[in-house]
Each structure stands twice: as structure tokens, then as C-alpha cells.
Design a protein around this motif. Structure first.
Motif, PDB file in Angstrom:
ATOM      1  N   LEU A 167      24.781 -12.846 -40.916  1.00 12.83           N
ATOM      2  CA  LEU A 167      24.091 -13.933 -41.396  1.00 12.83           C
ATOM      3  C   LEU A 167      22.550 -13.883 -40.994  1.00 12.83           C
ATOM      4  O   LEU A 167      22.283 -13.899 -39.727  1.00 12.83           O
ATOM      5  CB  LEU A 167      24.615 -15.293 -40.745  1.00 12.83           C
ATOM      6  CG  LEU A 167      23.932 -16.685 -41.145  1.00 12.83           C
ATOM      7  CD1 LEU A 167      23.789 -16.795 -42.699  1.00 12.83           C
ATOM      8  CD2 LEU A 167      24.814 -17.703 -40.221  1.00 12.83           C
ATOM      9  N   VAL A 168      21.529 -13.892 -41.962  1.00 11.42           N
ATOM     10  CA  VAL A 168      20.297 -13.590 -41.656  1.00 11.42           C
ATOM     11  C   VAL A 168      19.442 -14.805 -41.658  1.00 11.42           C
ATOM     12  O   VAL A 168      19.269 -15.360 -42.846  1.00 11.42           O
ATOM     13  CB  VAL A 168      19.706 -12.436 -42.553  1.00 11.42           C
ATOM     14  CG1 VAL A 168      18.179 -12.179 -42.143  1.00 11.42           C
ATOM     15  CG2 VAL A 168      20.560 -11.183 -42.547  1.00 11.42           C
ATOM     16  N   MET A 169      18.541 -15.105 -40.714  1.00 12.35           N
ATOM     17  CA  MET A 169      17.860 -16.215 -40.540  1.00 12.35           C
ATOM     18  C   MET A 169      16.382 -15.920 -40.345  1.00 12.35           C
ATOM     19  O   MET A 169      16.334 -14.901 -39.763  1.00 12.35           O
ATOM     20  CB  MET A 169      18.399 -17.280 -39.578  1.00 12.35           C
ATOM     21  CG  MET A 169      19.969 -17.887 -39.698  1.00 12.35           C
ATOM     22  SD  MET A 169      20.255 -19.234 -38.571  1.00 12.35           S
ATOM     23  CE  MET A 169      22.023 -19.316 -38.789  1.00 12.35           C
ATOM     24  N   GLY A 170      15.563 -17.004 -40.618  1.00 13.16           N
ATOM     25  CA  GLY A 170      14.167 -16.675 -40.260  1.00 13.16           C
ATOM     26  C   GLY A 170      13.260 -17.620 -40.938  1.00 13.16           C
ATOM     27  O   GLY A 170      13.604 -18.109 -42.192  1.00 13.16           O
ATOM     28  N   VAL A 267      24.843 -12.957 -36.146  1.00 12.59           N
ATOM     29  CA  VAL A 267      23.651 -13.759 -36.658  1.00 12.59           C
ATOM     30  C   VAL A 267      22.534 -12.974 -36.317  1.00 12.59           C
ATOM     31  O   VAL A 267      22.221 -12.481 -35.058  1.00 12.59           O
ATOM     32  CB  VAL A 267      23.494 -15.087 -36.166  1.00 12.59           C
ATOM     33  CG1 VAL A 267      21.974 -15.826 -36.542  1.00 12.59           C
ATOM     34  CG2 VAL A 267      24.646 -16.248 -36.651  1.00 12.59           C
ATOM     35  N   VAL A 268      21.480 -12.731 -37.291  1.00 16.38           N
ATOM     36  CA  VAL A 268      20.435 -11.847 -36.905  1.00 16.38           C
ATOM     37  C   VAL A 268      19.159 -12.736 -37.382  1.00 16.38           C
ATOM     38  O   VAL A 268      18.892 -13.425 -38.378  1.00 16.38           O
ATOM     39  CB  VAL A 268      20.201 -10.794 -37.868  1.00 16.38           C
ATOM     40  CG1 VAL A 268      18.864  -9.777 -37.843  1.00 16.38           C
ATOM     41  CG2 VAL A 268      21.365  -9.634 -37.419  1.00 16.38           C
ATOM     42  N   PHE A 269      18.135 -13.105 -36.285  1.00 13.78           N
ATOM     43  CA  PHE A 269      16.981 -13.923 -36.623  1.00 13.78           C
ATOM     44  C   PHE A 269      15.793 -12.680 -36.956  1.00 13.78           C
ATOM     45  O   PHE A 269      15.525 -11.980 -36.005  1.00 13.78           O
ATOM     46  CB  PHE A 269      16.630 -14.702 -35.339  1.00 13.78           C
ATOM     47  CG  PHE A 269      17.524 -15.794 -34.928  1.00 13.78           C
ATOM     48  CD1 PHE A 269      17.548 -17.161 -35.625  1.00 13.78           C
ATOM     49  CD2 PHE A 269      18.511 -15.434 -34.277  1.00 13.78           C
ATOM     50  CE1 PHE A 269      18.367 -18.121 -35.495  1.00 13.78           C
ATOM     51  CE2 PHE A 269      19.562 -16.572 -34.011  1.00 13.78           C
ATOM     52  CZ  PHE A 269      19.449 -17.967 -34.600  1.00 13.78           C
ATOM     53  N   VAL A 270      15.293 -12.921 -38.206  1.00 16.19           N
ATOM     54  CA  VAL A 270      14.474 -11.867 -38.435  1.00 16.19           C
ATOM     55  C   VAL A 270      12.999 -12.248 -38.088  1.00 16.19           C
ATOM     56  O   VAL A 270      12.706 -13.707 -38.178  1.00 16.19           O
ATOM     57  CB  VAL A 270      14.429 -11.840 -39.924  1.00 16.19           C
ATOM     58  CG1 VAL A 270      13.197 -10.813 -40.464  1.00 16.19           C
ATOM     59  CG2 VAL A 270      15.693 -11.251 -40.590  1.00 16.19           C
ATOM     60  N   SER A 271      12.269 -11.716 -37.432  1.00 16.66           N
ATOM     61  CA  SER A 271      10.955 -11.925 -36.791  1.00 16.66           C
ATOM     62  C   SER A 271       9.941 -11.033 -37.478  1.00 16.66           C
ATOM     63  O   SER A 271       9.741 -10.065 -37.904  1.00 16.66           O
ATOM     64  CB  SER A 271      10.955 -11.525 -35.326  1.00 16.66           C
ATOM     65  OG  SER A 271       9.704 -11.606 -34.830  1.00 16.66           O
ATOM     66  N   ARG A 272       8.670 -11.723 -37.426  1.00 18.30           N
ATOM     67  CA  ARG A 272       7.548 -11.050 -38.108  1.00 18.30           C
ATOM     68  C   ARG A 272       6.786 -10.089 -36.969  1.00 18.30           C
ATOM     69  O   ARG A 272       6.190  -9.272 -37.345  1.00 18.30           O
ATOM     70  CB  ARG A 272       6.469 -12.147 -38.486  1.00 18.30           C
ATOM     71  CG  ARG A 272       6.435 -13.059 -39.721  1.00 18.30           C
ATOM     72  CD  ARG A 272       5.425 -14.026 -39.819  1.00 18.30           C
ATOM     73  NE  ARG A 272       5.739 -14.776 -41.016  1.00 18.30           N
ATOM     74  CZ  ARG A 272       5.949 -16.233 -40.832  1.00 18.30           C
ATOM     75  NH1 ARG A 272       6.264 -16.593 -39.497  1.00 18.30           N
ATOM     76  NH2 ARG A 272       6.059 -16.958 -41.870  1.00 18.30           N
ATOM     77  N   TYR A 320      21.097 -11.890 -32.523  1.00 20.59           N
ATOM     78  CA  TYR A 320      20.004 -10.981 -32.299  1.00 20.59           C
ATOM     79  C   TYR A 320      18.923 -11.314 -33.025  1.00 20.59           C
ATOM     80  O   TYR A 320      18.778 -12.130 -33.836  1.00 20.59           O
ATOM     81  CB  TYR A 320      20.514  -9.481 -32.888  1.00 20.59           C
ATOM     82  CG  TYR A 320      21.985  -9.042 -32.251  1.00 20.59           C
ATOM     83  CD1 TYR A 320      22.186  -7.967 -31.069  1.00 20.59           C
ATOM     84  CD2 TYR A 320      23.440  -9.577 -32.795  1.00 20.59           C
ATOM     85  CE1 TYR A 320      23.184  -7.731 -30.540  1.00 20.59           C
ATOM     86  CE2 TYR A 320      24.355  -9.205 -32.352  1.00 20.59           C
ATOM     87  CZ  TYR A 320      24.477  -8.226 -31.152  1.00 20.59           C
ATOM     88  OH  TYR A 320      25.456  -7.894 -30.704  1.00 20.59           O
ATOM     89  N   GLU A 321      18.041 -10.507 -32.461  1.00 18.65           N
ATOM     90  CA  GLU A 321      16.429 -10.784 -33.231  1.00 18.65           C
ATOM     91  C   GLU A 321      16.329  -9.268 -33.601  1.00 18.65           C
ATOM     92  O   GLU A 321      16.376  -8.612 -32.966  1.00 18.65           O
ATOM     93  CB  GLU A 321      15.345 -10.934 -32.064  1.00 18.65           C
ATOM     94  CG  GLU A 321      14.102 -11.347 -32.708  1.00 18.65           C
ATOM     95  CD  GLU A 321      12.749 -11.708 -31.751  1.00 18.65           C
ATOM     96  OE1 GLU A 321      12.784 -12.921 -31.588  1.00 18.65           O
ATOM     97  OE2 GLU A 321      12.278 -10.940 -30.985  1.00 18.65           O
ATOM     98  N   LEU A 322      15.654  -9.421 -34.947  1.00 21.78           N
ATOM     99  CA  LEU A 322      15.247  -8.144 -35.672  1.00 21.78           C
ATOM    100  C   LEU A 322      13.941  -8.061 -35.691  1.00 21.78           C
ATOM    101  O   LEU A 322      13.322  -9.121 -36.481  1.00 21.78           O
ATOM    102  CB  LEU A 322      16.117  -7.965 -37.085  1.00 21.78           C
ATOM    103  CG  LEU A 322      15.480  -6.903 -37.807  1.00 21.78           C
ATOM    104  CD1 LEU A 322      15.951  -5.443 -36.959  1.00 21.78           C
ATOM    105  CD2 LEU A 322      16.166  -7.016 -39.291  1.00 21.78           C
ATOM    106  N   ARG A 323      13.239  -7.071 -35.071  1.00 20.09           N
ATOM    107  CA  ARG A 323      11.675  -7.357 -35.253  1.00 20.09           C
ATOM    108  C   ARG A 323      11.301  -6.189 -36.302  1.00 20.09           C
ATOM    109  O   ARG A 323      12.299  -5.459 -36.686  1.00 20.09           O
ATOM    110  CB  ARG A 323      11.153  -7.075 -34.031  1.00 20.09           C
ATOM    111  CG  ARG A 323      11.375  -7.786 -32.901  1.00 20.09           C
ATOM    112  CD  ARG A 323      10.704  -7.621 -31.632  1.00 20.09           C
ATOM    113  NE  ARG A 323      10.873  -8.599 -30.408  1.00 20.09           N
ATOM    114  CZ  ARG A 323      10.574  -8.587 -29.318  1.00 20.09           C
ATOM    115  NH1 ARG A 323       9.977  -7.486 -28.800  1.00 20.09           N
ATOM    116  NH2 ARG A 323      10.882  -9.560 -28.324  1.00 20.09           N
TER     117      ARG A 323
END
Length: 340
Positions: A167-170, A267-272, A320-323
Motif C-alpha cells: 500500500l503506497v501512500m504519500g 505500507v510504504v510512505f513515498v517521500s520527496r 516503511y519510508e521510500l526515499r
């Protein structure tokens, strides 16, 4: 809303509330684990519903599928400037119903306990059906299905591998759509780009894999000329924010649509934020921070029944956070490693 009456003069229609209007036509689809019947007096309105839901994989959740009924009704023609953006939808509720209103000729009224909804639209909305489909028809179906099935409605994308989903959030502009696009192009199972619905007790995620929205500047990362042409030839839509994107129909054979609900794996939180190390894009989020991050991203879902069960499902899989890495392909590599 359909017409104005002067009760003092007695100048009333024999059917002022249009209760004897014949729907005439119908269409049955399977959406989010529910059976949905659309009825209408207008073939054009049914076609807009088909644009949203025809040809989707029939997902089945671990429960008896409810039956939902959405009536689509064409309002009288009105005088409106060509290309004029419709008003924002205003939400309201009371006496057992929910409603979303653009104006007197374009609105949706929902009765969740009865599993029914009425969507009324003016003929001019058919000329640019994006807002009609997205803000009235899909709003009605998603809300009815969420209430009937006890799903947690989440804003985000979901892609998977071998039945397990991420699940990709951001926030807007963080790169969810770009990550979803390149995951699709790499052969991952595509569940949804914008709205994901999780059955909290089973941890299964479902969605509507109809469209992917791609900004023109994201095409520079698509190396395959045929795939790039497929996206470029797709219609352009304009978001309420003013951002324009290609609306790419995924049901024409490109990519793998998730044929069944995906088991929520993480869950993956997409980061800028760019990664400090281009080979280390994924960073685990400590368990004590997961709830805070989820509530900040999903305030509506956090107020709904089933939220606690959803949080526990997320904790089991991890967050997780995805940078950002060198390019979208590196982000997909990181996602694939996370899903094993």
C-alpha cells in the motif's frame, strides 16, 4: 432539485418528484467485492458508468457479496458555458442519507442502509464526463460499498507481487502515480492508483484498476517507445488542482491487473526526500510512529469503524519510508525487494 413548485397556486405536475420515471436500461458489474446494478433512462449515463467499471477483475472478499443499486438520471438541459469547470462537490447528511451536490442539476443522494443511490446529471456533463464519473458516480459506488462491506477507505496506490500487496501512500506530488506506473511496466500486479479499500479483519486489499494518471514530464523515464506512445495517445484530464495528466485506461491489455484482492504485506510512505545512499532507499518506520503516520495520511479512514483492526494489520506487515533514488526503476527495485 429537479424542478421548482409553487405550492400556493396548485400548479403541480402529476409526478412532481419524478417517482414514476422509468429507468428502462440496466448494467450489472462486480466492484470491490459487491454486486452493483446501474439503472437509467439514459444510455449515455450508463456508458459513463461503464467507463468506470466495465471489464474489471471480479474481486471476491471473505463475505457474502452485497447487492447495491445506483440509479442514474438525466436532468433537463441547462445553459452553461462550454468548458466551464463544474462547482466543487458539497457534502451533507441527515435523516439516514448522504449527499454530494455540485449544483441543482448535478448531485448524488445515497441511502447506505438501503444500499441505494441516485445520481442526477445534466446533459452538458456528458461532454466532459471526468467529473461526473469521478466525483458523483464513483463517489456513490465507493461510499455504498465501503459501508456495506465494512472496508477501510484509503487514499493511496497499491501494487503487488504473487498476491502480496504494498500500500503506497504519500502527499500529492510525492510520486505515488509514477511509482505505480513503473511498477505496472515492470510486470507487478496493479490494484489501484488512487483509492484502496482494505477489509480490516482479513487484511485483504481491493480497488478499481481502471485508470492510471500520468503527467507528461514523467514520460521521460519510459524507455519503450510503444508504451510511451500508448500513454501519449490517452486523453488528458484536468484535476481540481489545475494539474493536467494523461488518463490511461489499463483495461486494454497493457500490464497485469490484480485478478484477486491482494494480501496487505506492508505500507510504504513515498517521500520527496532524496536518499542519502542511492542503494538504500527503504527505511523501516518504528512501530511507535506507525499510528501517527497513518492518521496524518488517512484522517477520514481513522474516524471509521475497523480502523483499529487496520492498524494492527499494518503493524504485522510493517511500514516503511521510500526515499527518491536515481530514477523510478530504482524505487521499483526497492519495492520488489520489500515484497520478497
Amino acid at each position: 432539485m429537479a424542478q421548482t413548485l409553487d405550492l400556493m397556486t396548485g400548479d403541480l405536475s402529476p409526478d412532481p418528484f419524478l417517482e414514476r420515471t422509468s429507468a428502462g436500461r440496466s448494467m450489472d458489474v462486480h466492484v470491490l467485492g459487491a454486486h452493483v446494478r446501474f439503472t437509467s433512462d439514459s444510455a449515455a449515463l450508463l456508458n459513463v458508468a461503464a467507463m468506470a467499471y466495465a471489464g474489471l477483475p471480479p474481486h471476491v472478499l471473505p463475505m457474502t457479496p452485497p447487492s447495491l443499486h445506483v440509479e442514474l438520471r438525466l436532468a433537463p438541459a441547462r445553459d452553461v458555458a462550454a468548458g466551464q469547470e463544474p462547482p466543487l462537490v458539497s457534502m451533507q447528511s441527515g435523516a439516514g442519507f448522504l449527499c454530494g451536490v455540485m449544483d441543482a442539476s448535478n448531485y448524488a443522494v445515497l441511502f447506505p442502509e438501503q444500499h441505494r443511490a441516485l445520481v442526477v446529471a445534466s446533459p452538458d456533463m456528458l461532454e466532459n464526463p471526468y467529473y461526473l464519473r469521478y466525483e458523483l458516480i464513483e463517489f456513490s459506488v465507493f461510499t455504498l460499498a465501503t459501508r456495506a462491506l465494512g472496508l477501510a477507505p484509503l487514499h493511496g496506490a497499491c501494487v503487488g507481487r504473487e498476491g502480496r500487496g504494498a500500500l503506497v501512500m504519500g502527499s500529492s506530488g510525492a510520486g505515488k502515480s509514477t511509482l505505480a506506473l513503473h511498477s505496472l511496466l515492470r510486470g507487478m500486479e496493479f490494484l489501484s492508483e488512487d483509492a484502496v479499500f482494505v477489509h480490516p479483519q482479513s487484511g485483504m486489499a481491493t480497488g478499481v484498476a481502471n485508470y492510471l494518471h500520468v503527467q507528461a514530464d514523467a514520460l521521460r523515464f519510459v524507455e519503450d517507445a510503444g508504451l510511451r506512445r500508448w500513454i501519449e495517445q490517452s486523453p488528458m484530464i484536468r484535476r481540481r488542482s489545475g494539474v493536467e495528466k494523461h488518463e490511461v485506461d489499463l483495461r486494454d491489455g497493457h500490464g497485469r491487473l490484480a485478478q484477486t484482492p491482494l494480501a496487505l504485506a506492508c505500507v510504504v510512505f513515498v517521500s520527496r526526500q532524496p536518499a542519502d545512499d542511492p542503494d538504500e532507499l527503504i527505511h523501516p518506520i518504528p512501530e511507535h510512529q506507525i499510528i501517527e503516520r497513518l492518521v496524518a495520511e488517512q484522517p477520514y479512514a481513522a474516524s471509521q469503524p475497523g480502523w483499529d483492526a487496520l492498524v494492527q494489520a499494518v503493524k504485522r506487515g510493517g511500514a516503511y519510508e521510500l526515499r527518491r533514488g536515481r530514477d523510478p526503476a530504482a524505487s521499483v527495485d526497492a519495492l520488489l525487494r520489500l515484497l520478497g
